[in-house]
Design a protein around this motif. Structure first.
Motif, PDB file in Angstrom:
ATOM      1  N   TRP A 110       7.207  -4.434   3.228  1.00  0.00           N
ATOM      2  CA  TRP A 110       6.610  -3.068   3.116  1.00  0.00           C
ATOM      3  C   TRP A 110       7.703  -2.189   2.273  1.00  0.00           C
ATOM      4  CZ3 TRP A 110       6.652  -5.435   7.824  1.00  0.00           C
ATOM      5  CH2 TRP A 110       7.863  -4.881   8.584  1.00  0.00           C
TER       6      TRP A 110
ATOM      7  N   ARG B  21      -2.544  -1.565   6.353  1.00  0.00           N
ATOM      8  CA  ARG B  21      -2.453  -2.284   5.216  1.00  0.00           C
ATOM      9  C   ARG B  21      -2.398  -3.752   6.158  1.00  0.00           C
ATOM     10  NH1 ARG B  21      -2.477  -3.112   0.153  1.00  0.00           N
ATOM     11  NH2 ARG B  21      -2.025  -1.130  -0.723  1.00  0.00           N
TER      12      ARG B  21
ATOM     13  N   THR C  85      -3.417   7.922   4.119  1.00  0.00           N
ATOM     14  CA  THR C  85      -2.939   7.056   2.941  1.00  0.00           C
ATOM     15  C   THR C  85      -1.635   5.869   3.378  1.00  0.00           C
ATOM     16  OG1 THR C  85      -1.595   8.780   2.483  1.00  0.00           O
ATOM     17  CG2 THR C  85      -3.699   8.825   1.440  1.00  0.00           C
ATOM     18  N   TRP C  86      -1.522   5.024   2.511  1.00  0.00           N
ATOM     19  CA  TRP C  86      -0.673   4.049   2.804  1.00  0.00           C
ATOM     20  C   TRP C  86       0.295   4.080   1.660  1.00  0.00           C
ATOM     21  CZ3 TRP C  86       2.077  -0.269   1.914  1.00  0.00           C
ATOM     22  CH2 TRP C  86       2.645  -1.112   3.000  1.00  0.00           C
ATOM     23  N   ARG C  87       1.565   4.067   1.936  1.00  0.00           N
ATOM     24  CA  ARG C  87       2.529   3.909   0.545  1.00  0.00           C
ATOM     25  C   ARG C  87       3.558   2.905   0.814  1.00  0.00           C
ATOM     26  NH1 ARG C  87       4.945   9.871  -0.888  1.00  0.00           N
ATOM     27  NH2 ARG C  87       2.798  10.094  -1.668  1.00  0.00           N
ATOM     28  N   TRP C  88       3.764   2.171  -0.352  1.00  0.00           N
ATOM     29  CA  TRP C  88       4.736   1.295  -0.244  1.00  0.00           C
ATOM     30  C   TRP C  88       6.364   2.012  -0.547  1.00  0.00           C
ATOM     31  CZ3 TRP C  88       3.691  -3.878  -0.407  1.00  0.00           C
ATOM     32  CH2 TRP C  88       2.456  -4.333  -0.391  1.00  0.00           C
TER      33      TRP C  88
ATOM     34  N   VAL D 201       8.043  -1.984  -3.590  1.00  0.00           N
ATOM     35  CA  VAL D 201       6.796  -1.504  -4.788  1.00  0.00           C
ATOM     36  C   VAL D 201       6.200  -2.680  -5.644  1.00  0.00           C
ATOM     37  CG1 VAL D 201       6.245   0.287  -6.072  1.00  0.00           C
ATOM     38  CG2 VAL D 201       8.002   0.675  -4.322  1.00  0.00           C
TER      39      VAL D 201
ATOM     40  N   ASP E 143       0.566  12.412   6.605  1.00  0.00           N
ATOM     41  CA  ASP E 143      -0.619  12.113   5.967  1.00  0.00           C
ATOM     42  C   ASP E 143      -0.980  10.618   6.595  1.00  0.00           C
ATOM     43  OD1 ASP E 143      -3.118  11.149   4.712  1.00  0.00           O
ATOM     44  OD2 ASP E 143      -2.140  11.537   2.857  1.00  0.00           O
TER      45      ASP E 143
ATOM     46  N   GLY F 133       8.417   4.667   2.110  1.00  0.00           N
ATOM     47  CA  GLY F 133       6.859   4.858   2.295  1.00  0.00           C
ATOM     48  C   GLY F 133       6.385   4.943   3.794  1.00  0.00           C
ATOM     49  N   TYR F 134       4.987   5.032   4.130  1.00  0.00           N
ATOM     50  CA  TYR F 134       4.586   5.001   5.415  1.00  0.00           C
ATOM     51  C   TYR F 134       3.174   4.428   5.360  1.00  0.00           C
ATOM     52  CZ  TYR F 134       2.531   9.121   2.853  1.00  0.00           C
ATOM     53  OH  TYR F 134       1.889   9.537   2.018  1.00  0.00           O
TER      54      TYR F 134
END
Length: 664
Positions: A660, A290, A138-141, A663, A135, A145-146
């Motif tokens: 990054w 981000r 979207t941006w994940r911590w 969280v 995906d 994460g990615y």
């Protein structure tokens, strides 16, 4: 993945379509059906994958010739695994059958052109662009994460330029590309396909003033790079020369996270069919970035450069202080940078003017100076002298410059070392700012600055009570020092109680006539006996201690500290117009350079040839592996309501921890 488009088939004529690699398409086999047809079969040429979607509770998968019932909710999904070599070189055939065994009642033909269209960024945070499989929107911590990272392009790579790089839509230096994040557009397919289709790069209007995109066509000339998306360009029709399969872009950040900006931006590319009017996007691929936050570095990080001002005014020269600072940085093995008088305009409070931090992406990191809104003599120094190649600049201004208070100076801004609070990790520490709470009304750091600090997310700010002090800065009552034990640091707090206790002990040992300020000219000496008997001084310090104790409890709670993590440094204050000032040079207002501490010389009572205040501080800190070096700042800083920390500033090494991975 849900199918992006539905393809309508016809018994009378072939259907032509473009199918993007990796994207499922729904084939409507139910709309145009021969009379009497009850089953159908589907076959595809090499390179086309055909799959059936159905409810196993209602449909049994057929065997043999694989004829599927038409009335049982069986859907046909197709995809291609590679770009076509020529237009319409892939095909799907749908055949319809009646109830009786026998011939085909009719056929529908679908001719496909495979196109490989993908917009890719450094989603895996390795510093390089790889083809995205997951995906990208979207941006994940977190460590698992990615999502890609953008640096705010806030340095000035060209020495000929007078502006920050982000303010120009023209590339001023090829080095500037290193501050940007790479983005690659894959656009493989028959050249003829792009005669009737185009690729359009888009940025949402809400993001357009926060991100810029440059397109490269190779070569080493600045003219080979042009900004194609940004505040003035919401879309860009990609120029795709025949045979070109990959087009490179560079993406720059234009704004830090703030109260009105979460830090997230997105870009997308669409494949658009130009044969129809209005034009129809057949496929869209979106990537998210981000913005890298601005990160402060605590005293526990190794020093790189110490900044100090050279001044000569009615209070005299600070030449001796500069010599002492030079000796200190030599011991600490870092560099000293002196801001000359012509640039500081006799504003010696370099800690108040600016704060050093940094920004980091997987491919690059560089320091960024945060310019305070105080705007006194040093106001031009950060922009004119520190901003440069790979050294960024950010500022937040108060709308009415006269509204700035002393609490807007950055002596009122600090950051803790990494801490753990009730199971919550703060691997980059927590920012500390002084405020008026719990007092009603009073001075408070400007909202634009507090909003900026809060929006960075990675160093969740804590407000302390500093408005009880005349100057009102947190560095007047706290400092952090590094230690080599498991904790890694101690919080030093100014302590009137510890000072009065020390003086009481010395009185009981028979040294009551030893005097404070011994060795200072033009300063009234005060014996230990006199100070202990001074009820006003006692009451002033009981008040100061209560204010410090309030902050002590806040920091224990918000930083997860225990009493073992806190060292009380003897210090006295006195009240002037209801605000507190340091009675003698404020020893916690020190500069920390690794294990070397440059501490304001307190000129305490001399007992057995030594200053009892210095000896007490040494006994507290040197067992922790620290070296206490006491420096005379009495006339050049203390008498002007500041100390060594106020008159110096330190750029430190960034954290090894990658922001990054946390969280917030």
């Amino acid at each position: 993945m849900a199918p992006q488009r539905a393809l309508q088939l016809s018994l009378k004529k072939p259907t032509y379509a473009v199918c993007v690699v990796g994207i499922d398409m729904y084939v409507d086999v139910h709309s145009d059906v021969p009379k009497g047809a009850e089953t159908f079969g589907v076959s595809g040429s090499s390179g086309v994958e055909v799959s059936m979607v159905y409810d196993p509770a209602q449909v049994t998968e057929p065997t043999g010739k694989a004829r599927w019932p038409l009335n049982a909710g069986v859907d046909v999904i197709i995809s291609v695994d590679a770009a076509s070599k020529a237009l319409n070189d892939l095909k799907v055939k749908v055949s319809y059958f009646g109830r009786q065994e026998g011939g085909v009642l009719g056929h529908s033909m679908l001719y496909l052109t495979g196109a490989d269209i993908s917009l890719d960024v450094d989603t895996g945070r390795t510093g390089k662009v790889k083809r995205g499989q997951g995906d990208k929107k979207t941006w994940r911590w977190g460590p698992e994460g990615y999502g890609a990272v953008l640096l705010v392009n806030c340095d000035r790579d060209s020495l000929r330029s007078t502006e920050i790089d982000l303010s120009s839509t023209q590339l001023t230096s090829l080095d500037d590309l290193q501050d940007m994040s790479p983005m690659v557009l894959s656009c493989d397919g028959p050249d003829e396909l792009f005669d009737s289709h185009k690729l359009v790069l888009n940025v949402p209007f809400s993001d357009s003033r926060r991100v810029g995109v440059f397109c490269t066509r190779g070569g080493n000339s600045l003219s080979n790079y042009k900004q194609v998306l940004g505040p003035q360009h919401l879309s860009y029709e990609v120029e795709r020369p025949p045979g070109e399969r990959k087009i490179s872009f560079y993406v720059e950040g234009l704004a830090f996270p703030d109260a009105d900006f979460s830090g997230l931006v997105s870009l997308s590319v669409s494949l658009v069919d130009t044969k129809v009017c209005p034009e129809v996007p057949l496929f869209t691929d979106t990537v998210a970035f981000r913005m890298a936050p601005w990160i402060m570095t605590p005293n526990t990080q190794p020093p790189l450069e110490l900044y100090v001002c050279s001044v000569v005014d009615s209070h005299g020269s600070n030449e001796k202080f500069l010599k002492d600072m030079s000796d200190l940085v030599l011991k600490a093995n870092c560099k000293m940078i002196v801001c000359p008088q012509i640039e500081n305009r006799n504003d010696r409070w370099i800690q108040d003017e600016m704060e050093f931090g940094y920004i980091e992406a997987p491919h690059k990191s560089f320091p960024v100076v945060f310019d305070s809104p105080r705007n006194r003599g040093l106001k031009d120094f950060p922009y004119k002298r520190i901003l440069g190649p790979d050294f960024g600049y950010v500022a937040r201004e108060i709308q009415l410059s006269g509204d700035a208070s002393s609490l807007d100076s950055f002596g009122n801004l600090d950051v803790s070392p990494p801490v753990r609070v009730e199971g919550k990790e703060y691997p980059l520490g927590r920012i500390l700012v002084g405020s008026s709470f719990p007092k009603s009304g009073g001075r408070r750091m400007a909202k634009v600055v507090r909003d900026f600090l809060q929006a960075q997310q990675v160093q969740a700010p804590v407000e302390l009570y500093s408005d009880w002090l005349s100057v009102g800065h947190v560095d007047e009552f706290l400092s952090f020092v590094p230690t080599s034990d498991q904790k890694g640091f101690r919080l030093l707090l100014a302590s009137p109680s510890a000072c009065l206790k020390l003086f009481q002990e010395k009185k009981e040992e028979g040294y009551g006539e030893a005097v404070q300020f011994d060795g200072l000219k033009h300063q009234v000496k005060r014996s230990i006996n006199e100070m202990l008997a001074d009820r006003r001084l006692w009451n002033d310090n009981l008040y100061a201690q209560r204010c410090i104790d309030w902050n002590r409890e806040v920091m224990k709670r918000e930083l997860g500290l225990t009493e073992r993590d806190i060292v009380d440094i003897p210090q006295l204050f006195f009240l002037s117009s209801s605000y507190a000032e340091a009675f003698f040079p404020d020893m916690v207002n020190m500069v920390v350079l690794g294990k070397y501490l440059g501490i304001p010389k307190p000129f305490g009572p001399i007992i057995n040839g030594r200053c009892c205040l210095e000896e007490k501080v040494r006994s507290l800190l040197e067992p922790l592996g620290l070296r206490c070096i006491f420096i005379d700042d009495y006339l050049s800083y203390h008498k002007l309501l500041g100390e060594i920390h106020c008159g110096t500033n330190v750029r430190r090494k960034p954290f090894p921890f990658k922001w990054w991975h946390m969280v917030p």
